[in-house]
Design an enzyme around this catalytic site. Structure first.
Site, PDB file in Angstrom:
ATOM      1  N   CYS A 184       0.849  -1.186   0.000  1.00 61.06           N
ATOM      2  CA  CYS A 184       0.000   0.000   0.000  1.00 61.06           C
ATOM      3  C   CYS A 184       0.888   1.241   0.000  1.00 61.06           C
ATOM      4  CB  CYS A 184      -0.912  -0.011   1.220  1.00 61.06           C
ATOM      5  SG  CYS A 184      -1.848   1.527   1.435  1.00 61.06           S
ATOM      6  N   ASP A 191      -0.046  -6.057   0.089  1.00 62.70           N
ATOM      7  CA  ASP A 191      -1.222  -6.400  -0.703  1.00 62.70           C
ATOM      8  C   ASP A 191      -0.897  -7.682  -1.465  1.00 62.70           C
ATOM      9  OD1 ASP A 191      -2.709  -4.101   0.026  1.00 62.70           O
ATOM     10  OD2 ASP A 191      -1.691  -2.912  -1.503  1.00 62.70           O
TER      11      ASP A 191
END
Length: 276
Positions: A184, A191
């Site tokens: 992120c 992620d």
């Protein structure tokens, strides 16, 4: 960090508001990230959609009895804005103590608010748990390349120079990997995702593709822009007749994001994978 994201609720402590508050939605313009890739709204070489799945949707009936459901949101890939994910979650939480007479009223409210934030009509589908219970999990199409032997020495940026192909062979194939990871750009949280590449063009070297996917491992960017970067890098290399890049990311905060970019008409089954 995306400059607009600095002002979003992501990465900050937030008050959880339990009554309907559409102002919680925080749109972020796609234009800056498109510009990083040399694109504008008028020059996008793909069509597509961002599928968001919400597993924590709840509201009240007029009697005060709660309802729970699962929602699917379809945000056009050419919409002026994405919706920052934490603000999306906070907005959905604001429905928790709000009474709606019918599920259709909930759907209409979501469509109006999300379309306003995205700057283009957003599709909304609300499903009961019983609708979904029998579906199971999906498998990705084509060959999984994750068992190939590769040597990796750098993870800090995507490395399109790793990609190679055989221009003497024109093929059509689907391949996929579950080793996609990026971070992120606001919180640096990981992620995790799976990615599918479908194309007709010069034969892509599978080991080079896997090494390229792994090179995203410490890269900081939003889900949508990672998929767009992969699409563009493959398009430059392969010069394909057709190309689709589709990623499905692991959920966070009850939401998962699944960007789809393609030269072809949208044709995708929004079904969750084992990690979703």
């Amino acid at each position: 960090m995306h400059p607009a994201a600095e002002h979003s609720p992501l990465g900050k402590s937030s008050e959880y508001i339990a009554t309907y508050t559409p102002s919680l939605l925080f749109p972020i313009s796609r234009a800056a990230k498109w510009a990083e890739l040399g694109l504008t709204a008028q020059t996008l070489p793909y069509q597509g959609v961002d599928f968001w799945n919400c597993y924590e949707l709840s509201w009240l009936l007029p009697s005060g009895k709660p309802v729970v459901a699962i929602a699917e949101f379809s945000i056009p890939a050419d919409s002026p804005n994405i919706i920052e994910s934490k603000s999306f979650k906070l907005y959905l939480n604001s429905l928790n103590q709000t009474a709606f007479a019918t599920v259709e009223q909930v759907q209409t409210t979501l469509e109006q608010d999300l379309s306003t934030a995205a700057g283009k009509p957003v599709g909304v589908r609300i499903r009961s748990l019983s609708d979904i219970e029998g579906e199971g999990v999906a498998t990705l199409p084509g060959v999984c390349i994750d068992d190939l032997d590769i040597t990796v020495s750098s993870y800090d940026r995507p490395q399109p120079e790793l990609l190679c192909c055989d221009e003497s062979q024109i093929i059509e194939e689907s391949v996929h990997s579950h080793l996609l990871k990026s971070n992120c750009p606001v919180t640096s949280q990981p992620d995790w995702g799976s990615v599918v590449v479908e194309y007709r063009g010069a034969a892509l070297d599978h080991s080079s593709l896997l090494a390229y996917i792994v090179s995203f491992r410490q890269h900081s960017d939003f889900h949508e822009q990672c998929v767009e970067r992969i699409f563009l890098d493959l398009q430059r290399l392969l010069k394909p007749e057709k190309l689709t890049v589709y990623a499905r990311y692991v959920r966070r905060g009850g939401l998962d994001i699944n960007p789809y970019r393609s030269t072809e008409t949208l044709d995708v089954n929004n079904r969750r994978l084992a990690r979703q």
